[in-house]
Design a protein around this motif. Structure first.
Motif, mmCIF file in Angstrom:
data_model
loop_
_atom_site.group_PDB
_atom_site.id
_atom_site.type_symbol
_atom_site.label_atom_id
_atom_site.label_comp_id
_atom_site.label_asym_id
_atom_site.label_seq_id
_atom_site.Cartn_x
_atom_site.Cartn_y
_atom_site.Cartn_z
ATOM 1 N N UNK A 228 0.807 -1.212 0.000
ATOM 2 C CA UNK A 228 0.000 0.000 0.000
ATOM 3 C C UNK A 228 0.844 1.266 0.000
ATOM 4 N N UNK A 229 0.164 2.380 -0.237
ATOM 5 C CA UNK A 229 0.860 3.663 -0.257
ATOM 6 C C UNK A 229 -0.135 4.800 -0.124
ATOM 7 N N UNK A 230 0.324 5.899 0.500
ATOM 8 C CA UNK A 230 -0.348 7.187 0.386
ATOM 9 C C UNK A 230 0.379 7.993 -0.679
ATOM 10 N N UNK A 231 -0.369 8.654 -1.551
ATOM 11 C CA UNK A 231 0.195 9.496 -2.590
ATOM 12 C C UNK A 231 -0.399 10.898 -2.479
ATOM 13 N N UNK A 232 0.337 11.872 -3.000
ATOM 14 C CA UNK A 232 -0.118 13.260 -3.147
ATOM 15 C C UNK A 232 -0.441 13.904 -1.791
ATOM 16 N N UNK A 233 0.383 13.627 -0.792
ATOM 17 C CA UNK A 233 0.242 14.316 0.488
ATOM 18 C C UNK A 233 0.804 15.730 0.366
ATOM 19 N N UNK A 234 0.218 16.662 1.114
ATOM 20 C CA UNK A 234 0.739 18.031 1.102
ATOM 21 C C UNK A 234 0.694 18.607 2.512
ATOM 22 N N UNK A 235 1.019 19.884 2.629
ATOM 23 C CA UNK A 235 1.101 20.503 3.949
ATOM 24 C C UNK A 235 -0.248 20.591 4.648
ATOM 25 N N UNK A 236 -1.326 20.464 3.913
ATOM 26 C CA UNK A 236 -2.661 20.536 4.519
ATOM 27 C C UNK A 236 -3.237 19.155 4.841
ATOM 28 N N UNK A 237 -2.505 18.118 4.518
ATOM 29 C CA UNK A 237 -2.986 16.767 4.828
ATOM 30 C C UNK A 237 -3.109 16.596 6.336
ATOM 31 N N UNK A 238 -4.263 16.115 6.782
ATOM 32 C CA UNK A 238 -4.472 15.871 8.212
ATOM 33 C C UNK A 238 -5.137 14.508 8.401
ATOM 34 N N UNK A 239 -5.433 14.186 9.641
ATOM 35 C CA UNK A 239 -5.981 12.864 9.955
ATOM 36 C C UNK A 239 -7.315 12.627 9.255
ATOM 37 N N UNK B 212 -8.383 13.903 6.341
ATOM 38 C CA UNK B 212 -8.198 13.654 4.915
ATOM 39 C C UNK B 212 -7.545 12.301 4.652
ATOM 40 N N UNK B 213 -6.642 11.877 5.531
ATOM 41 C CA UNK B 213 -6.071 10.534 5.405
ATOM 42 C C UNK B 213 -7.159 9.478 5.587
ATOM 43 N N UNK B 214 -8.036 9.719 6.559
ATOM 44 C CA UNK B 214 -9.124 8.764 6.817
ATOM 45 C C UNK B 214 -10.034 8.650 5.602
ATOM 46 N N UNK B 215 -10.402 9.771 5.021
ATOM 47 C CA UNK B 215 -11.260 9.764 3.841
ATOM 48 C C UNK B 215 -10.568 9.075 2.675
ATOM 49 N N UNK B 216 -9.275 9.327 2.506
ATOM 50 C CA UNK B 216 -8.530 8.703 1.408
ATOM 51 C C UNK B 216 -8.531 7.180 1.543
ATOM 52 N N UNK B 217 -8.450 6.688 2.775
ATOM 53 C CA UNK B 217 -8.456 5.238 2.973
ATOM 54 C C UNK B 217 -9.826 4.659 2.611
ATOM 55 N N UNK B 218 -10.903 5.313 3.045
ATOM 56 C CA UNK B 218 -12.240 4.826 2.674
ATOM 57 C C UNK B 218 -12.396 4.792 1.161
#
Length: 340
Positions: free
Chosen positions: A258-269, A271-277
């Motif tokens: 797995x991987x997270x892509x396109x993270x930026x300075x505004x990424x927070x918990x 937005x990470x949670x939504x990206x996983x869903x």
């Protein structure tokens, strides 16, 4: 004489390759890619590494069918469970001589085959007395996924379920044999007469939810779902590839991760949670696409498993898959009660 126990072990990877080389038509006959979790490559491993034990084999029984033997004295199996051995001609619903030959086995070493609803025998007098009950009939039964599907009413062509457990499974009942092994779709006999089923299997579903909850400090899955909903769909550029344990359908790649892509300075918990869903939802959509490639029409999915507790995640999945989701009373605890 004696019993040989064979566990699910990744040590039979080489035997899978040997089976496919020995029987080039294996995928078309068995409806599946040879994988270490099936019975045939495990027995090949025993043949190659423990030949003395292999030579003693009288009958090969799946675990539930050994329990049946002790209950009734009958060496019998149902077609849905037996389809997971890689020795069955799934389209013809009978043992395949070619696949058995490749493993050095014969049909005489296999149990008799029955449709899931057929009676294979009755309790022995000894067992009935021990349990304090009559010598009742014992039905053939089914494999776990097939029996669970019957339990939630997936019993006719096009009926389908989505299981959101640690892994994700899309199960579709079909009135004919529709293999698509090139895209890692499983095709088996159903536990009902004259029916088959397809499955797409996704190795990480709700397990991704537990993982991101842990690394972001969420109190649990419910807290994570709330954070994701507060962030909202497509709330940022983040993408998540949900391959924490490799992937089965459609990639058949145990090494992909797995991987997270396109993270930026505004990424927070949130937005990470939504990206996983969303990442899990689009992986499930990939699975549905390859089922449709084999000619299956899926208009709605009954949702079961722990992931069914979140209506919000269901909305995300329905949007990604472009299919209606139906939530069953008690579906979050699984289908065992209905199957019984």
């Amino acid at each position: 004489a004696g019993r040989i126990g064979v566990s699910s072990a990744s040590s039979s990877v080489a035997e899978c390759a040997a089976l496919e080389q020995a029987v080039p038509e294996l995928r078309a006959v068995a409806g599946n890619i040879a994988m270490p979790g099936f019975t045939a490559p495990k027995l090949l491993w025993v043949r190659d590494h423990e030949p003395e034990a292999f030579a003693r084999i009288g009958t090969v029984l799946l675990p539930k069918d050994y329990v049946r033997l002790r209950m009734t004295g009958d060496k019998a199996s149902d077609l849905s469970d037996s389809a997971g051995t890689l020795w069955l001609d799934v389209g013809k619903r009978q043992w395949s001589t070619a696949l058995l030959d490749a493993c050095g086995l014969t049909e005489a070493q296999m149990p008799a085959l029955f449709e899931g609803s057929a009676i294979t025998g009755t309790l022995t007098a000894e067992v009935a007395e021990l349990w304090g009950m009559p010598q009742v009939p014992v039905a053939a039964g089914g494999g776990d996924n097939a029996a669970g599907a019957v339990g939630v009413g997936v019993v006719k062509d096009g009926d389908a379920l989505l299981s959101l457990g640690t892994s994700g499974v899309i199960f579709v009942a079909t009135n004919d044999f529709r293999p698509n092994p090139a895209r890692a779709v499983h095709a088996f006999c159903h536990a009902l007469p004259g029916m088959w089923h397809q499955m797409s299997v996704h190795l990480s579903a709700a397990s991704c939810i537990d993982w991101v909850a842990r690394i972001t400090g969420a109190a649990g899955a419910a807290d994570l779902f709330a954070r994701a909903e507060a962030a909202g769909p497509a709330s940022g550029p983040e993408l998540f590839l949900p391959y924490l344990s490799g992937e089965r359908t459609p990639h058949n790649d145990p090494e992909v991760r797995g991987a997270f892509l396109r993270l930026d300075n505004d990424t927070d918990a949130g937005r990470l949670s939504q990206a996983v869903l969303e990442g899990v939802a689009f992986a499930l959509a990939d699975g549905l696409d390859v089922l449709r490639e084999a000619g299956t029409v899926v208009e709605r999915l009954a949702v079961i498993g722990g992931g069914a507790r979140s209506r919000y995640w269901g909305e995300v999945i329905a949007a990604a898959m472009e299919v209606e989701l139906v939530y069953l009373q008690g579906g979050e605890v699984g289908p065992a009660l209905g199957a019984a």
